[in-house]
Design a protein around this motif. Sequence first.
Motif, PDB file in Angstrom:
ATOM      1  N   ALA A   1       8.986   4.940   0.717  1.00 47.13           N
ATOM      2  CA  ALA A   1       7.997   4.524   1.433  1.00 47.13           C
ATOM      3  C   ALA A   1       7.242   5.325   2.599  1.00 47.13           C
ATOM      4  N   ILE A   2       8.202   6.089   3.009  1.00 49.65           N
ATOM      5  CA  ILE A   2       7.708   7.247   4.085  1.00 49.65           C
ATOM      6  C   ILE A   2       6.778   8.247   3.329  1.00 49.65           C
TER       7      ILE A   2
ATOM      8  N   SER B   1       7.095  -1.223   5.327  1.00 46.04           N
ATOM      9  CA  SER B   1       8.313  -0.943   4.219  1.00 46.04           C
ATOM     10  C   SER B   1       9.572  -0.744   5.039  1.00 46.04           C
ATOM     11  N   VAL B   2       9.337   0.100   6.086  1.00 46.28           N
ATOM     12  CA  VAL B   2      10.410   0.619   6.662  1.00 46.28           C
ATOM     13  C   VAL B   2      11.177  -0.417   7.290  1.00 46.28           C
ATOM     14  N   MET B   3      10.326  -1.574   8.207  1.00 44.34           N
ATOM     15  CA  MET B   3      10.986  -2.823   8.814  1.00 44.34           C
ATOM     16  C   MET B   3      11.674  -3.574   7.717  1.00 44.34           C
ATOM     17  N   LEU B   4      11.242  -3.718   6.572  1.00 43.81           N
ATOM     18  CA  LEU B   4      11.709  -4.496   5.637  1.00 43.81           C
ATOM     19  C   LEU B   4      13.231  -4.365   5.281  1.00 43.81           C
ATOM     20  N   LEU B   5      13.757  -3.146   5.956  1.00 43.40           N
ATOM     21  CA  LEU B   5      15.028  -2.709   5.529  1.00 43.40           C
ATOM     22  C   LEU B   5      16.014  -3.755   6.404  1.00 43.40           C
ATOM     23  N   VAL B   6      15.492  -4.367   7.550  1.00 42.33           N
ATOM     24  CA  VAL B   6      16.329  -5.068   8.303  1.00 42.33           C
ATOM     25  C   VAL B   6      16.664  -6.550   7.572  1.00 42.33           C
ATOM     26  N   PRO B   7      15.602  -7.223   7.245  1.00 42.17           N
ATOM     27  CA  PRO B   7      16.017  -8.355   6.437  1.00 42.17           C
ATOM     28  C   PRO B   7      16.698  -8.224   5.164  1.00 42.17           C
ATOM     29  N   SER B   8      16.525  -6.974   4.595  1.00 41.39           N
ATOM     30  CA  SER B   8      17.035  -6.782   3.098  1.00 41.39           C
ATOM     31  C   SER B   8      18.512  -6.485   3.357  1.00 41.39           C
TER      32      SER B   8
ATOM     33  N   SER C   1       0.954  -1.159   0.071  1.00 39.59           N
ATOM     34  CA  SER C   1       0.110   0.013  -0.186  1.00 39.59           C
ATOM     35  C   SER C   1       0.780   1.500   0.121  1.00 39.59           C
ATOM     36  N   HIS C   2       2.243   1.029   0.053  1.00 43.42           N
ATOM     37  CA  HIS C   2       2.960   2.324   0.025  1.00 43.42           C
ATOM     38  C   HIS C   2       3.026   2.819  -1.361  1.00 43.42           C
ATOM     39  N   HIS C   3       2.402   2.152  -2.338  1.00 44.53           N
ATOM     40  CA  HIS C   3       2.274   2.691  -3.716  1.00 44.53           C
ATOM     41  C   HIS C   3       0.904   3.795  -3.690  1.00 44.53           C
ATOM     42  N   LEU C   4       0.394   3.932  -2.620  1.00 45.74           N
ATOM     43  CA  LEU C   4      -0.977   4.476  -2.741  1.00 45.74           C
ATOM     44  C   LEU C   4      -0.998   5.626  -1.545  1.00 45.74           C
ATOM     45  N   HIS C   5       0.241   6.147  -1.069  1.00 52.44           N
ATOM     46  CA  HIS C   5       0.075   7.284  -0.164  1.00 52.44           C
ATOM     47  C   HIS C   5      -0.700   8.475  -0.742  1.00 52.44           C
ATOM     48  N   TYR C   6      -1.622   8.866   0.127  1.00 52.71           N
ATOM     49  CA  TYR C   6      -2.394  10.232  -0.001  1.00 52.71           C
ATOM     50  C   TYR C   6      -3.501  10.059  -1.163  1.00 52.71           C
ATOM     51  N   THR C   7      -3.732   8.649  -1.383  1.00 49.86           N
ATOM     52  CA  THR C   7      -4.799   8.429  -2.468  1.00 49.86           C
ATOM     53  C   THR C   7      -6.034   8.123  -1.734  1.00 49.86           C
ATOM     54  N   ALA C   8      -7.164   7.671  -2.287  1.00 47.80           N
ATOM     55  CA  ALA C   8      -8.350   7.422  -1.744  1.00 47.80           C
ATOM     56  C   ALA C   8      -8.576   6.179  -1.021  1.00 47.80           C
ATOM     57  N   LEU C   9      -7.321   5.502  -0.965  1.00 48.44           N
ATOM     58  CA  LEU C   9      -6.999   4.406   0.042  1.00 48.44           C
ATOM     59  C   LEU C   9      -7.374   4.684   1.390  1.00 48.44           C
ATOM     60  N   PRO C  10      -7.851   3.841   2.226  1.00 51.06           N
ATOM     61  CA  PRO C  10      -7.914   4.266   3.547  1.00 51.06           C
ATOM     62  C   PRO C  10      -6.700   4.576   4.343  1.00 51.06           C
TER      63      PRO C  10
END
Lengths: 245, 552, 57
Positions: free
Chosen positions: B392-393, B340-347, B320-329
């Motif tokens: 993603a922020i 997305s931020v947490m993903l940095l750890v395993p990556s 859902s970080h592809h849809l920031h500020y859109t009509a997505l809740p």
Amino acid sequence: MFGFHYKLERHTIPFVLAIIFVAGIGGIVEIAPLFTIGETVEEAPDMRVYTPLELAGRNIYIREGCYACHSQMIRTLRDEVERYGPYSLAVESQYDHPMLWGSKRTGPDLARVGGKYSDAWHVAHLDDPRSVVPQSVMPAYTWLDDTQLVTEDLGQHLAAMRRVGVPYTDKMIANAAADVYGQANPDSDRASGVAERYGEETNVRAFDGEPGPVTEMDALVAYLQILGRLTDAAHEQQALEGDLR
Amino acid sequence: MVAGLTKGERQFAIVISVVLALCGLFLAGAGHQRPLGVHGLLIAFLGIATVFVVLSGYIAPEPSEERLSSYYDDPSKAGIIIAMIWAIFAMFIGDWVAWLLAYPEMTFDAAWASFGRLRPVHTTGVIFGFGGNALIATSFHVMQRTCRARMPDQLSPWFVLLGYNLFCILAVSGYFIGVTQSKEYAEPEWYADIWLVIVWVTYFVLYLRTLARRQEPHIYVANWYYLAFILVVAVLHIVNNLAVPVSLGHAKSYSAFSGVQDAMTQWWYGHNAVAFFLTAGFLGMLYYYLPKRAERPIFSYRLSIISFWGITFLYMWAGSHHLHYTALPHWVQTLGMTFSVMLLVPSWASAGNALLTLNGAWHRVRDDATLRFMMVAAVFYGISTFEGSFLAIRPVNSLSHYTDWTVGHVHAGALGWVAFITFGSIYAVVPILWKRERMYSARLVEVHFWLALAGTLIYVFAMWNSGIIQGLMWRTYTESGTLAYSFIDSLVAMHPYYVARAIGGLLFLIGAAIGFYNIWMTVRTAREEPLEPVADRPIASDTPAGAVQPGE
Amino acid sequence: MIDLDHDILVAFAKSFGLFYLMALSIGVVVYACWPSNKKRFERAARSVLDDEEGPWR
């Protein structure tokens, strides 16, 4: 203690199930609430469906890959609202199968382009973008003007849309081909049926400038001219928020 | 190819091809005078052609029992050549559309050559054509080696490889004639999607059957990544492509989802295609070919397990970080951002693990361009996953979204990570597969490396610049509080960067072409002077030190 | 049947997700670091270095 994981490794099937479980939860948790989102999508009683001509235009928009360079989603940011108009509401794309929100603006957002320019401007722009916007990098779509729109199967298209949840009536489906002709030929006897079935607000014009046979240009321009105009909900929302301030 | 199949397999291959041809003829009839009819004829033609290919080799003697004492590598060999052909084709298209953005008149008024139709040709060609074939080819190689087991039969790997390429051909040829669902990275229409499901299930079953033949209880971690890639891509593909065709005679279908649900499903798919196609699969490559080439075990096997489950788990939430500020809740956006931020750890655990494996072998990295390809891939993996978490922020995304920054980010990952690890793995595996001591020319690998690196850097820096400038111009206000720039102002400002990007892409394309030449020459010299087949004997035989080592 | 309305689903997604995340991370780390697994992992890590001889049967 790790007999369990040992078994996971020895027998591939449980291992596979573990992957599905671990990966699947995220998807389910994130997506499941969206299927009840009907409860949160705004109400828009005035929302109307695409006419067959507009739907055909939308399919041309998809076919030519317009979505690769034009978004249809105005975000809730000040500069976007000032540049493109009221921010997009979820309800505005509730009949969009698929949605065309886009992901890139090589060209400007089109969510509210309907009514912004004249039909003639669109025709000239699609035929030769640089004749109206000299610095444009958009391709020319010269073939739209002389390609006849395929209309005889549009009833089937509406029926397929109905199967995925768009409220097309039997009459709309039965009259699809006639309505396509009527919407692009305001002086024909088939024009009145369009307003009757899709509402008085529907644009009934010779979109490509020439009455008679319906071209792909007619369809695409008809679609572009309805973008952002299927409902007034977004404008009402903006007015409401303005009042609150 | 046919000579490697048993009699039964040849017969079955003919049956499959005939059924395929009949399906093609059905579609050709039902879709007469529509784009679907063209695809029906294409399917029928390819089916019939396959029948003839199999028939022409039908009377050849069956392969001997001897074959069971060696790995089955023919499909891997074919897959690598096919992957390189896709690479050249799709990178050429990519560079072409890059030039189109700088000089838009290069379409010669042909519908098929306009930007909107060529762009998915590029994306599908590189992701599925080049990346997918490389994944299939290397996965066949890796799964057999790590299981110390031959594939259970000869037909299914060919079905997977050729069937997958039929899907790619249907996809790409469809865009040219205007057949597309418009869902990014999932553009092919319903009939191609159904075909891919069949192929993919066969692939999955083949993988499981090979794993079942292994002796060692533990499954090597590279296989975990390949398995996750196969499995999750299947789930994503099926869910995101649910649609109702207009009729069996129409290529066109309407997505089962609409509006905000469709957007969420699409980007749940889109982001996880990045995760499980472009990351998990290629991490499988990394975890096998990097230690192999460096001749050192992976730095921390534990870390590779932790990052595996981390990636498998966290990525699913991030779409859902592809849809920031859109009509997505709003809460779904926040959820996507957090994960997305947490993903940095395993990556970074994976990227660090790869680089630490090379620690102590830096002299080899210096001398061996193949290993350097893999090292740079790990570095770019680290960079682009950091950038991904950063973008993603939500406030950062407000600037970067819809701009070329996203394009730059994608290419940092696609060129710097995916293509680099693929080229590195291909250069490592080609001498093994064709039983050569080394590639035809080490110098050409070196040339390819520097062209690819220069191309990637030029590309990525151009797009970073243009993206940030674009984003800033869109939100710049004059002192009187009105928007300072029109949209077209920002477009004009992009021109120099678009030219630079196209040049960077051209360098990358030339590098790939050189790579193809080098591989081709390696194969040819292999055929002319076959090496004594010292490898590929059962462990029981007395040639323990005979294995060919990539000692370039 | 329980009425799965939107708010319930959202609340579940928000609370359960966090719990699930923590439980899974702990489980994975414990598994990866469990001493008795060490030998197996080391053997696996070395196994790829010399695997071109051919299938085991």
